[in-house]
Design a protein around this motif. Structure first.
Motif, PDB file in Angstrom:
ATOM      1  N   UNK A   9      10.691 -18.388 -15.140  1.00 34.30           N
ATOM      2  CA  UNK A   9       9.536 -17.693 -14.562  1.00 34.30           C
ATOM      3  C   UNK A   9       9.953 -16.292 -14.119  1.00 34.30           C
ATOM      4  N   UNK A  10       8.981 -15.370 -14.167  1.00 30.37           N
ATOM      5  CA  UNK A  10       9.229 -13.995 -13.749  1.00 30.37           C
ATOM      6  C   UNK A  10       8.032 -13.484 -12.952  1.00 30.37           C
ATOM      7  N   UNK A  11       8.328 -12.719 -11.904  1.00 28.63           N
ATOM      8  CA  UNK A  11       7.282 -12.096 -11.094  1.00 28.63           C
ATOM      9  C   UNK A  11       6.943 -10.757 -11.731  1.00 28.63           C
ATOM     10  N   UNK A  12       5.912 -10.733 -12.572  1.00 26.13           N
ATOM     11  CA  UNK A  12       5.585  -9.515 -13.320  1.00 26.13           C
ATOM     12  C   UNK A  12       4.993  -8.429 -12.435  1.00 26.13           C
ATOM     13  N   UNK A  13       4.481  -8.797 -11.275  1.00 30.52           N
ATOM     14  CA  UNK A  13       3.878  -7.790 -10.401  1.00 30.52           C
ATOM     15  C   UNK A  13       4.929  -6.996  -9.636  1.00 30.52           C
ATOM     16  N   UNK A  14       6.170  -7.484  -9.593  1.00 25.53           N
ATOM     17  CA  UNK A  14       7.211  -6.777  -8.870  1.00 25.53           C
ATOM     18  C   UNK A  14       8.311  -6.261  -9.768  1.00 25.53           C
ATOM     19  N   UNK A  15       8.159  -6.429 -11.086  1.00 26.64           N
ATOM     20  CA  UNK A  15       9.211  -6.024 -12.017  1.00 26.64           C
ATOM     21  C   UNK A  15       9.257  -4.517 -12.213  1.00 26.64           C
ATOM     22  N   UNK A  32       9.968  22.285   8.314  1.00 33.87           N
ATOM     23  CA  UNK A  32      11.146  22.869   7.661  1.00 33.87           C
ATOM     24  C   UNK A  32      11.842  21.878   6.737  1.00 33.87           C
ATOM     25  N   UNK A  33      11.147  20.835   6.346  1.00 33.43           N
ATOM     26  CA  UNK A  33      11.767  19.836   5.481  1.00 33.43           C
ATOM     27  C   UNK A  33      10.748  19.203   4.547  1.00 33.43           C
ATOM     28  N   UNK A  34      11.021  17.993   4.169  1.00 27.59           N
ATOM     29  CA  UNK A  34      10.142  17.257   3.278  1.00 27.59           C
ATOM     30  C   UNK A  34       9.787  15.918   3.893  1.00 27.59           C
ATOM     31  N   UNK A  35       8.629  15.427   3.528  1.00 20.33           N
ATOM     32  CA  UNK A  35       8.174  14.124   4.016  1.00 20.33           C
ATOM     33  C   UNK A  35       7.777  13.288   2.803  1.00 20.33           C
ATOM     34  N   UNK A  36       8.366  12.105   2.685  1.00 17.97           N
ATOM     35  CA  UNK A  36       8.029  11.191   1.588  1.00 17.97           C
ATOM     36  C   UNK A  36       7.308   9.985   2.171  1.00 17.97           C
ATOM     37  N   UNK A  37       6.149   9.673   1.587  1.00 19.16           N
ATOM     38  CA  UNK A  37       5.385   8.519   2.062  1.00 19.16           C
ATOM     39  C   UNK A  37       4.810   7.755   0.875  1.00 19.16           C
ATOM     40  N   UNK A  38       4.584   6.488   1.101  1.00 23.19           N
ATOM     41  CA  UNK A  38       4.008   5.632   0.078  1.00 23.19           C
ATOM     42  C   UNK A  38       2.500   5.846   0.064  1.00 23.19           C
ATOM     43  N   UNK A  39       1.933   6.124  -1.108  1.00 25.27           N
ATOM     44  CA  UNK A  39       0.493   6.396  -1.188  1.00 25.27           C
ATOM     45  C   UNK A  39      -0.327   5.131  -1.345  1.00 25.27           C
ATOM     46  N   UNK A  40       0.302   4.033  -1.718  1.00 26.54           N
ATOM     47  CA  UNK A  40      -0.417   2.765  -1.901  1.00 26.54           C
ATOM     48  C   UNK A  40       0.194   1.686  -1.042  1.00 26.54           C
ATOM     49  N   UNK A  41       0.485   0.567  -1.659  1.00 24.62           N
ATOM     50  CA  UNK A  41       1.112  -0.553  -0.960  1.00 24.62           C
ATOM     51  C   UNK A  41       2.602  -0.547  -1.284  1.00 24.62           C
ATOM     52  N   UNK A  42       3.392  -1.178  -0.426  1.00 25.56           N
ATOM     53  CA  UNK A  42       4.831  -1.263  -0.680  1.00 25.56           C
ATOM     54  C   UNK A  42       5.099  -2.009  -1.978  1.00 25.56           C
ATOM     55  N   UNK A  43       4.344  -3.105  -2.172  1.00 29.46           N
ATOM     56  CA  UNK A  43       4.570  -3.972  -3.316  1.00 29.46           C
ATOM     57  C   UNK A  43       3.273  -4.687  -3.652  1.00 29.46           C
ATOM     58  N   UNK A  44       3.048  -4.917  -4.932  1.00 32.31           N
ATOM     59  CA  UNK A  44       1.879  -5.701  -5.336  1.00 32.31           C
ATOM     60  C   UNK A  44       2.073  -7.157  -4.937  1.00 32.31           C
ATOM     61  N   UNK A  45       0.984  -7.927  -4.783  1.00 34.65           N
ATOM     62  CA  UNK A  45       1.151  -9.353  -4.504  1.00 34.65           C
ATOM     63  C   UNK A  45       1.842 -10.039  -5.681  1.00 34.65           C
ATOM     64  N   UNK A  46       2.553 -11.117  -5.399  1.00 34.25           N
ATOM     65  CA  UNK A  46       3.303 -11.808  -6.446  1.00 34.25           C
ATOM     66  C   UNK A  46       2.377 -12.304  -7.547  1.00 34.25           C
ATOM     67  N   UNK A  47       2.874 -12.253  -8.772  1.00 37.30           N
ATOM     68  CA  UNK A  47       2.162 -12.765  -9.931  1.00 37.30           C
ATOM     69  C   UNK A  47       3.190 -13.302 -10.920  1.00 37.30           C
TER      70      UNK A  47
END
Length: 136
Positions: free
Chosen positions: A82-88, A103-118
């Motif tokens: 089995x493989x979790x295709x939503x997190x691959x 004076x620097x850069x800011x990196x942020x996630x625009x969506x979710x950290x991870x999709x739900x498992x599938x």
């Protein structure tokens, strides 16, 4: 033509219960119906514990492996994986945005950290990538 006068007829119940007894009997009937349905929750015309079907990701690895076990007699020498295709792979939901801030850069996630498992199953790993396919 003669017009007839229509009158409403009220029928009284054969048995009348006091208010508390009515509420108690209603609660008992409601609880029986609810508990009877809770054991067989249906999602899209199938029981919630049944697999979704071939090619459709299952919510857990156990569900995907269970679906594979149903077909195990037809797989010959193969073993279920089995493989979790939503997190691959990364996709747009896991995209990060880097912007200038002061004076620097800011990196942020625009969506979710991870999709739900599938989880999907196959009779053998179909890629050589380490850790993608797990044996059931």
């Amino acid at each position: 033509l003669k017009r007839r006068k229509v009158t409403a007829v009220c029928h009284r119940p054969l048995v009348t219960l006091p208010g508390t007894m009515q509420r108690a009997s209603f609660a008992l009937v409601f609880a029986a119906l609810f508990l009877g349905a809770a054991g067989r929750l249906s999602v899209g015309g199938r029981l919630a514990t049944e697999p979704k079907g071939a090619g459709l990701p299952e919510p857990t690895m156990e569900a995907a492996c269970g679906e594979c076990k149903q077909h195990e007699q037809y797989l010959g020498e193969c073993t279920c994986f089995a493989s979790d295709i939503m997190g691959t792979f990364e996709d747009d939901s896991t995209k990060k945005l880097t912007t200038r801030e002061k004076y620097g850069f800011k990196t942020e996630n625009t969506g979710v950290e991870r999709l739900p498992e599938g989880w999907v199953w196959h009779c053998r790993p179909i890629t050589a990538s380490e850790g993608v396919w797990k044996q059931c």
